[in-house]
Design an enzyme around this catalytic site. Structure first.
Site, PDB file in Angstrom:
ATOM      1  CG  MET A  38      21.890  13.243   4.576  1.00 10.72           C
ATOM      2  SD  MET A  38      23.128  14.317   3.792  1.00 10.72           S
ATOM      3  CE  MET A  38      22.198  14.995   2.419  1.00 10.72           C
ATOM      4  CE  LYS A  60     -16.889  -7.491   3.165  1.00  9.16           C
ATOM      5  NZ  LYS A  60     -16.238  -8.742   3.549  1.00  9.16           N
ATOM      6  CG  PHE A  84      -9.844 -10.250  10.932  1.00 17.54           C
ATOM      7  CD1 PHE A  84      -8.606 -10.638  11.417  1.00 17.54           C
ATOM      8  CD2 PHE A  84     -10.058 -10.252   9.566  1.00 17.54           C
ATOM      9  CE1 PHE A  84      -7.601 -11.036  10.551  1.00 17.54           C
ATOM     10  CE2 PHE A  84      -9.053 -10.647   8.692  1.00 17.54           C
ATOM     11  CZ  PHE A  84      -7.825 -11.045   9.189  1.00 17.54           C
ATOM     12  CD  GLN A  85      -7.404  -7.717   7.369  1.00 14.35           C
ATOM     13  OE1 GLN A  85      -8.281  -7.488   6.546  1.00 14.35           O
ATOM     14  NE2 GLN A  85      -6.196  -8.132   7.009  1.00 14.35           N
ATOM     15  CD  GLU A 138      -1.736  -2.334   1.688  1.00 10.56           C
ATOM     16  OE1 GLU A 138      -0.546  -2.597   1.958  1.00 10.56           O
ATOM     17  OE2 GLU A 138      -2.666  -3.153   1.852  1.00 10.56           O
TER      18      GLU A 138
END
Lengths: 573, 172
Positions: free
Chosen positions: A485, A176, A126-127, A64
């Site tokens: 760096m 959802k 869940f999630q 993602e």
């Protein structure tokens, strides 16, 4: 196609019954979205089921984070909002870096996250993650859908908010069930946001004050930031600077807003800016900031920042004015509008010839420089070669670190929207995915992704996307086998104690490219680099180049932290 | 110094979170917040009290609040003619023998006793923070068991004295 039929039917009845997912895709079509960057998951399955035959191009990135950085690259080059879909929970938390990056660099994004069903929100399902709570400080605005019929209006508002005023990311969290249940689709409602009225037109009195100040100034200078690019005001900037003979300095993110080969251009300001630019700010008596926000990497120690200057600050975001430096002449407005009005004012040109002469001779005397080498490959030389082999016309994306600064210094950007970098947040792993978005925004452009060996390995899985879509991106790893760096700072400020900055066990990047089906090449000398670059640019397809550069090269000149812009070190060889 | 900032906001889920989060992010400390409905449906009013010595900080807070899409109006009303009130409930240790003493003590504050038990009374007081503060100080010697304060809620008076030192945080 089913959706198509519904669109055509819209004139007869203003509303149509649709599921939330269908509404989402229909709304995206109405907003002329060409590409979605996303990654499916449980909570967004109803949406992905509709994407299956919606006819909008979808890019499946391999993470993602890659998706949202690609969307940022797309937004930067196309000027249109990048659209991202991630699932709930881990999908959503994976885009947090990209959201923050887009927020601080003012890039327009419309980001959809799935959410667990309304009935289980708050139960640690869940999630599940509190995405609104997590992302509120790093979005321009956010929504959670609570009623399916709100979806069209929310999306319409989101696109409006993301692209107007100071651009930024807008997040829409969709439970959802909201994607599944049906409601009336109505896209004809007017946007009504009484709390959001960006000031585009500048105040006339302030414009007059600025005109007056310019005509009085002996040592004026313009500091132009990315606001010039967001406002599509590059032409106006050039016209105004030429009309008034004002020298122009860019911030890192502003590069390309003013032609780098123009006699009035002094280079980039700040920590690794040019000596001429930094001294010009230090000595100026009028500093006109346009769409720049006085980041600490630009100003150095504020106590020594433009100590003798009247500060004029042009910005579309009123909250930026006075945030860091005290401003005498504040101008709130869109850069294009402000500059157009300035051009058409009848203020006389200030008497600054002596200043211009002084700057010109300083530019001559203190150019950017490095010790050359006939044997090894110098990173600065490498960037110069890229510039040469791409005729300075490429779209360049970078990660963050030494290679980014060398690119900013040695790739002379002449036109707007050719430069994609993570300036504010300084996100490693940004460059590779951003180049995917940039290439999709401009299919015909030569896109060069200049990355470090460290940052590249944070998002290298996106090579898969480059191969899949056969995007002809030229990926250059400036490989100094260290976090350059970090190593430089440890050398200078931590007595050379290189704590965990040396990447001594690198993979074979050429083989890695090969594993992804991408042409891989390697160069260790300048001669080899020339051959590799030539071949890569002529090659019709993606190429990954591993350039083994001198490992202990540092970026100079430099303003050390806590120092003023006039205290640069490493100015001369 | 103490500054009073009032906002009107859309009454949407998460708005308070959005605003307090903004204070946290910018490292501004909030002394008190009160929130409640306004005369217009769907619109709430918030009153913030903050402590800061720097005008620049107040200006920045005001501007940042104004940037929020759900914020309709922001006003720093500190220097205006305002009505500001706070409610406090104070549970004071009290025996029957000193109950009358407490009664007479709170009377000038127009405070009332709203609950009495064997060994304590609950005093209710409304007024500006300073008055509430003063009463609490007086009651402290009796032993305070519990205090609940609402924080200040405020708005401008119907008539404003003409004042030249008002600070409108507009940048034009």
């Amino acid at each position: 196609m089913v959706l198509k039929a519904k669109v055509e039917g819209k004139n007869e009845a203003s509303t149509t019954k649709m599921s939330g997912a269908e509404m989402l895709l229909e709304s995206l079509k109405r907003e002329n979205v060409e590409v979605i960057f996303g990654y499916p998951g449980g909570a967004v399955l109803p949406i992905y089921d509709k994407i299956y035959d919606a006819g909008i191009f979808h890019v499946l990135t391999r993470h993602e984070q890659g998706g949202i950085h690609a969307a940022e690259g797309y937004a930067r080059i196309s000027g249109k909002p990048g659209v991202v879909i991630a699932t709930s929970g881990p999908g959503a938390t994976n885009i947090v870096t990209g959201l923050t990056d887009a927020m601080i660099d003012s890039l327009p994004l419309v980001v959809f996250t799935g959410q667990v069903a309304s009935s289980v929100i708050g139960t640690d399902a869940f999630q599940e993650a509190d995405v609104m709570g997590i992302t509120m400080p790093i979005t321009k605005h956010s929504y959670q859908v609570r009623d399916v019929s709100e979806i069209p209006n929310i999306i319409k508002e989101a696109f409006y908010i993301a692209t107007t005023g100071r651009p930024g990311p807008v997040l829409i969290d969709i439970p959802k069930d909201m994607a599944i249940i049906e409601g009336e689709f109505d896209y004809s409602k007017e946007i009504n946001l009484p709390g959001y009225q960006p000031t585009v037109m500048p105040n006339h009195l302030q414009i007059r004050k600025l005109v007056e100040a310019v005509s009085q100034a002996k040592k004026p200078v313009i500091l132009a930031g990315a606001g010039v690019l967001h406002g599509k005001a590059a032409e106006e900037l050039k016209e105004y600077a030429e009309q008034q003979q004002l020298p122009v300095i860019h911030t890192l993110l502003g590069l390309g807003g003013f032609p780098a080969d123009h006699p009035l251009f002094l280079g980039m300001a700040g920590m690794h800016g040019t000596y001429t630019a930094n001294m010009a700010i230090y000595e100026s008596d009028l500093l006109i900031s346009i769409g720049a926000r006085f980041d600490d990497r630009v100003t150095g120690n504020l106590a020594h920042f433009a100590p003798n200057a009247t500060i004029a600050h042009i910005d579309i975001d009123p909250a930026e004015i006075g945030k860091v430096v005290t401003t005498k002449i504040p101008v709130v407005g869109d850069a294009k509008e402000v500059l157009s009005q300035l051009i058409h004012q009848d203020g006389k040109r200030g008497d600054n010839q002596e200043w211009l002469d002084q700057l010109a001779s300083r530019k001559e005397e203190f150019p950017l420089c490095y010790h050359g080498s006939t044997e090894a490959l110098k990173p600065q030389k490498l960037i110069e070669l890229v510039y040469e082999y791409t005729d300075g016309e490429a779209i360049v994306t970078t990660d963050v670190g030494q290679h980014q600064m060398w690119t900013a210094q040695y790739y002379k950007f002449k036109k707007p929207n050719h430069w994609v970098t993570s300036g504010g947040l300084g996100t490693m792993g940004f460059g590779l995915p951003a180049s995917i978005g940039a290439q999709l925004a401009d299919r015909s452009a030569t896109v060069v992704s200049i990355v470090g060996d460290g940052g590249f390995q944070m998002t290298s899985q996106e090579l898969s996307v480059i191969h899949e879509l056969n995007l002809p991106i030229k990926i250059m790893i400036v490989n100094n086998q260290s976090l350059g760096m970090v190593r430089q700072w440890q050398e200078i400020f931590y007595q050379g104690r290189y704590s965990h900055s040396i990447l001594s066990n690198q993979p074979d990047f050429v083989k890695l490219a090969d594993a992804y089906g991408i042409k891989g090449m390697k160069a260790t000398t300048e001669e080899e680099a020339k051959q590799v670059l030539k071949e890569a640019i002529e090659f019709d397809g993606p190429v990954l180049m591993d350039f083994r550069v001198v490992p202990d090269e540092n970026v100079y000149p430099m303003v050390a932290p806590g120092k003023g812009l006039h205290e640069m070190v490493g100015v001369k060889l | 110094m103490k500054r009073i900032i009032t906002l009107t906001v859309n009454n949407r889920a998460g708005v308070l979170n959005r605003i307090t989060g903004l204070f946290t992010k910018r490292h501004y400390n909030i002394e008190s917040i009160t929130v409640g409905h306004t005369e217009v449906e769907g619109i709430s009013r918030m009153t913030f009290v903050i402590h800061t010595e720097e005008d620049a900080v107040v200006e920045q807070i005001t501007k940042q609040l104004n940037k929020q899409i759900d914020v309709l109006k922001v006003m720093d009303i500190t220097d205006q003619a305002i009505v500001a009130r706070e409610l406090a409930l104070i549970k004071v240790v009290s025996t029957p023998s000193n109950r009358n003493e407490i009664y007479s003590l709170i009377e000038p504050f127009r405070a009332t006793i709203i609950d009495v038990s064997k060994d304590s009374v609950v005093v209710q007081v409304t007024g500006e923070s300073e008055k509430v503060e003063a009463l609490i100080d007086l009651l402290r010697s009796y032993g305070i068991k519990e205090i609940a304060r609402t924080g200040t809620t405020a708005f401008t008076r119907g008539t404003q004295k003409h004042s030249s030192n008002m600070k409108p945080y507009s940048i034009v």
